[in-house]
Design an enzyme around this catalytic site. Structure first.
Site, short mmCIF file in Angstrom:
data_model
loop_
_atom_site.label_atom_id
_atom_site.label_comp_id
_atom_site.label_asym_id
_atom_site.label_seq_id
_atom_site.Cartn_x
_atom_site.Cartn_y
_atom_site.Cartn_z
N ASP A 26 -48.30 -12.03 -22.16
CA ASP A 26 -48.19 -11.78 -20.72
C ASP A 26 -46.85 -12.26 -20.17
O ASP A 26 -46.27 -13.22 -20.69
CB ASP A 26 -49.36 -12.50 -20.00
CG ASP A 26 -49.60 -11.95 -18.61
OD1 ASP A 26 -49.05 -10.88 -18.28
OD2 ASP A 26 -50.34 -12.60 -17.84
N GLY A 27 -46.39 -11.61 -19.14
CA GLY A 27 -45.19 -12.07 -18.42
C GLY A 27 -43.97 -11.18 -18.56
O GLY A 27 -42.88 -11.55 -18.12
N ASN A 28 -44.14 -10.00 -19.14
CA ASN A 28 -42.98 -9.08 -19.29
C ASN A 28 -42.40 -8.70 -17.93
O ASN A 28 -41.18 -8.65 -17.76
CB ASN A 28 -43.41 -7.78 -19.98
CG ASN A 28 -43.82 -8.00 -21.42
OD1 ASN A 28 -43.64 -9.08 -21.96
ND2 ASN A 28 -44.37 -6.96 -22.04
N HIS A 43 -40.83 -4.95 -20.75
CA HIS A 43 -41.69 -4.46 -21.84
C HIS A 43 -40.86 -4.22 -23.11
O HIS A 43 -41.32 -4.50 -24.21
CB HIS A 43 -42.42 -3.19 -21.42
CG HIS A 43 -43.39 -3.41 -20.29
ND1 HIS A 43 -44.27 -4.48 -20.27
CD2 HIS A 43 -43.62 -2.72 -19.14
CE1 HIS A 43 -44.99 -4.43 -19.16
NE2 HIS A 43 -44.61 -3.38 -18.45
N SER A 72 -58.09 -2.49 -21.34
CA SER A 72 -58.83 -1.37 -20.76
C SER A 72 -58.69 -1.36 -19.23
O SER A 72 -59.02 -0.39 -18.58
CB SER A 72 -60.31 -1.42 -21.17
OG SER A 72 -60.83 -2.71 -20.97
N ASN A 74 -55.62 -2.11 -17.86
CA ASN A 74 -54.21 -1.81 -17.55
C ASN A 74 -53.98 -0.37 -17.09
O ASN A 74 -52.90 -0.03 -16.59
CB ASN A 74 -53.30 -2.14 -18.74
CG ASN A 74 -53.07 -3.62 -18.96
OD1 ASN A 74 -52.91 -4.09 -20.08
ND2 ASN A 74 -53.04 -4.40 -17.87
N TRP A 75 -55.01 0.48 -17.20
CA TRP A 75 -54.91 1.85 -16.65
C TRP A 75 -54.76 1.82 -15.14
O TRP A 75 -54.37 2.83 -14.54
CB TRP A 75 -56.16 2.67 -17.01
CG TRP A 75 -56.32 2.86 -18.49
CD1 TRP A 75 -57.25 2.25 -19.28
CD2 TRP A 75 -55.56 3.71 -19.35
NE1 TRP A 75 -57.11 2.67 -20.58
CE2 TRP A 75 -56.08 3.57 -20.66
CE3 TRP A 75 -54.48 4.59 -19.14
CZ2 TRP A 75 -55.56 4.27 -21.75
CZ3 TRP A 75 -53.97 5.26 -20.24
CH2 TRP A 75 -54.51 5.10 -21.52
N LEU A 201 -58.71 -15.29 -19.57
CA LEU A 201 -58.80 -14.48 -20.79
C LEU A 201 -58.61 -13.00 -20.53
O LEU A 201 -58.37 -12.24 -21.48
CB LEU A 201 -60.14 -14.74 -21.50
CG LEU A 201 -60.33 -16.18 -22.01
CD1 LEU A 201 -61.67 -16.33 -22.72
CD2 LEU A 201 -59.20 -16.60 -22.94
C1 IPE Z 1 -53.55 -9.09 -20.03
O1 IPE Z 1 -52.49 -9.20 -19.14
C2 IPE Z 1 -53.43 -7.83 -20.84
C3 IPE Z 1 -52.33 -7.82 -21.80
C4 IPE Z 1 -51.49 -8.79 -22.05
C5 IPE Z 1 -52.20 -6.59 -22.54
P1 IPE Z 1 -52.60 -8.66 -17.63
O2 IPE Z 1 -51.28 -8.93 -17.03
O3 IPE Z 1 -53.11 -7.28 -17.62
O4 IPE Z 1 -53.73 -9.62 -17.05
P2 IPE Z 1 -54.11 -9.99 -15.55
O5 IPE Z 1 -54.21 -8.70 -14.78
O6 IPE Z 1 -52.99 -10.85 -15.02
O7 IPE Z 1 -55.39 -10.74 -15.65
C1 IPE Z 2 -47.71 -8.12 -20.28
O1 IPE Z 2 -46.79 -8.28 -19.26
C2 IPE Z 2 -47.72 -6.71 -20.84
C3 IPE Z 2 -48.91 -5.94 -20.50
C4 IPE Z 2 -49.94 -6.35 -19.81
C5 IPE Z 2 -48.95 -4.58 -20.99
P1 IPE Z 2 -47.12 -7.87 -17.76
O2 IPE Z 2 -46.68 -6.46 -17.55
O3 IPE Z 2 -48.53 -8.14 -17.41
O4 IPE Z 2 -46.15 -8.85 -17.00
P2 IPE Z 2 -46.44 -9.62 -15.63
O5 IPE Z 2 -47.75 -10.33 -15.80
O6 IPE Z 2 -46.47 -8.59 -14.56
O7 IPE Z 2 -45.29 -10.57 -15.51
MG MG Z 3 -49.52 -9.70 -16.63
#
Ligand code: IPE
Ligand code: IPE
Ligand code: MG
Length: 246
Positions: A26-28, A43, A72, A74-75, A201
Site C-alpha cells: 500500500d502507498g503507491n 504504481h 475485489s 479496487n474496482w 487488513l
Molecule cells: C489494499 O489497499 C489493496 C491492495 C494493496 C491491493 P487499498 O489501498 O485498496 O486499501 P484501503 O482502501 O486503504 O483499505
Molecule cells: C497500493 O497503493 C496499490 C493498490 C491498491 C493497487 P494505493 O494505490 O492504494 O496507494 P495509496 O493508498 O492511495 O497511497
Molecule cells: Mg491504498
C-alpha cells in the site's frame, strides 16, 4: 534454480523461521503525490519494488511470498486507474516471467482472476503453466482478490460437494475449508506485512491470518526493498508465537 556460485539458502531452514510471508503493498498513490507525480507513477515505482522484494524473498529462503496487487474492492477506483493497474500487471508478467522461470520460481495467482479480461486470463494461465513444474519458491499474486469472496467461493464448492453426496455436512471442518481456499496448496501464513502506515487488513487473507504475525510499517510500498523485508523477518524472529498454548 540456485546457481553453483551462490549458496542455496533454501536448502536449510532459514534462521528467521518463516515459510510464507504476505504483503499488502500500500502507498503507491501517496508516494507519487509526495513527488507531485500522477498516481500511475507510484504504481510503476511499485512494480520495481515488487521485483526487488521477489528477488530478496528467494535469497531469504522463503517458500512463498504472496503479494496483494488488486483487491475485489479496487474496482471502485476510477476506470483510468484500474486500466493503468491492469496494463502494468500485463507488462510485468510478460517481461518478468522468464526471469522467474530461470530462477525456479512458481507463479501463482490467488483471487477471482478468471473474471478479468480474457486476454489477461490467457496470459496468466500461460505464465502459471510455464512455471508450474518448478521447484523453487512460490510468488503468489493476489488479483481481484477479496478474502470474503474467496470464502464465499469455497462455501459454494463445499455446498456442491455436499449436494452431490461427496461430502457429509459433519465432515466440513477446518481442513475441508482450507482445501477449498485459493491458498489450499500454499504453506501456512507466518507473517503479514502492510506498508504505508495503515493498520487494517482490507479484506486480505482473513482466514489464513488467524495466527499470522502482523507487521505494520510507515514505509510507502515503492520505498520497500529487500532490506525492509529482511528487517520485517528480523522482527518476526523475535516474536513469541503461542497459537493459544503456553
Ligand atoms: C489494499 O489497499 C489493496 C491492495 C494493496 C491491493 P487499498 O489501498 O485498496 O486499501 P484501503 O482502501 O486503504 O483499505
Ligand atoms: C497500493 O497503493 C496499490 C493498490 C491498491 C493497487 P494505493 O494505490 O492504494 O496507494 P495509496 O493508498 O492511495 O497511497
Ligand atoms: Mg491504498
Amino acid at each position: 534454480m540456485a546457481s553453483q556460485a551462490k549458496p542455496d539458502l533454501t536448502a536449510a531452514a532459514p534462521v528467521h523461521g518463516a515459510r510464507h510471508v504476505a504483503i499488502i503493498m500500500d502507498g503507491n498513490g501517496r508516494w507519487a503525490k509526495k513527488r507531485l507525480l500522477p498516481r500511475v507513477a507510484g504504481h510503476r515505482a511499485g512494480v520495481e519494488a515488487v521485483r526487488k522484494v521477489a528477488r530478496a524473498a528467494q535469497d531469504l529462503g522463503l517458500e512463498c511470498l504472496t503479494l496483494y496487487a488488486f483487491s475485489s474492492e479496487n474496482w471502485k477506483r476510477p476506470a483510468s486507474e484500474v486500466s493503468d493497474l491492469m496494463g502494468l500487471l500485463r507488462h510485468f508478467i510478460q517481461s518478468d516471467i522468464e526471469e522467474f522461470h530461470a530462477n525456479g520460481v512458481r507463479l501463482r495467482i490467488i483471487g477471482n482472476y478468471r473474471a478479468l479480461d480474457p486476454s489477461l486470463v490467457e496470459l496468466i494461465d500461460g505464465a502459471m503453466a510455464r512455471t508450474a513444474a518448478n521447484t523453487g519458491p512460490v510468488i503468489a499474486i493476489a488479483l481481484n482478490y477479496g478474502a470474503q469472496d474467496e470464502m464465499v467461493r469455497a462455501a459454494q464448492r463445499i455446498a456442491e460437494r455436499v449436494a452431490k453426496g461427496e461430502l457429509a455436512t459433519q465432515d466440513i471442518g477446518i481442513d475441508a475449508i482450507d482445501a477449498e481456499l485459493d491458498t489450499a496448496d500454499l504453506p501456512p501464513l507466518d507473517l503479514l506485512i502492510r506498508t504505508s502506515g495503515e493498520q487494517r487488513l482490507s479484506n486480505f487473507m482473513l482466514w489464513q491470518a488467524a495466527y499470522a504475525e502482523l507487521y505494520f510499517t510507515d514505509m510507502l510500498w515503492p520505498d520497500f526493498d529487500g532490506r525492509a523485508l529482511a528487517g520485517a523477518l528480523d522482527a518476526f524472529r523475535m516474536r513469541d508465537r503461542r497459537f493459544g498454548g503456553l
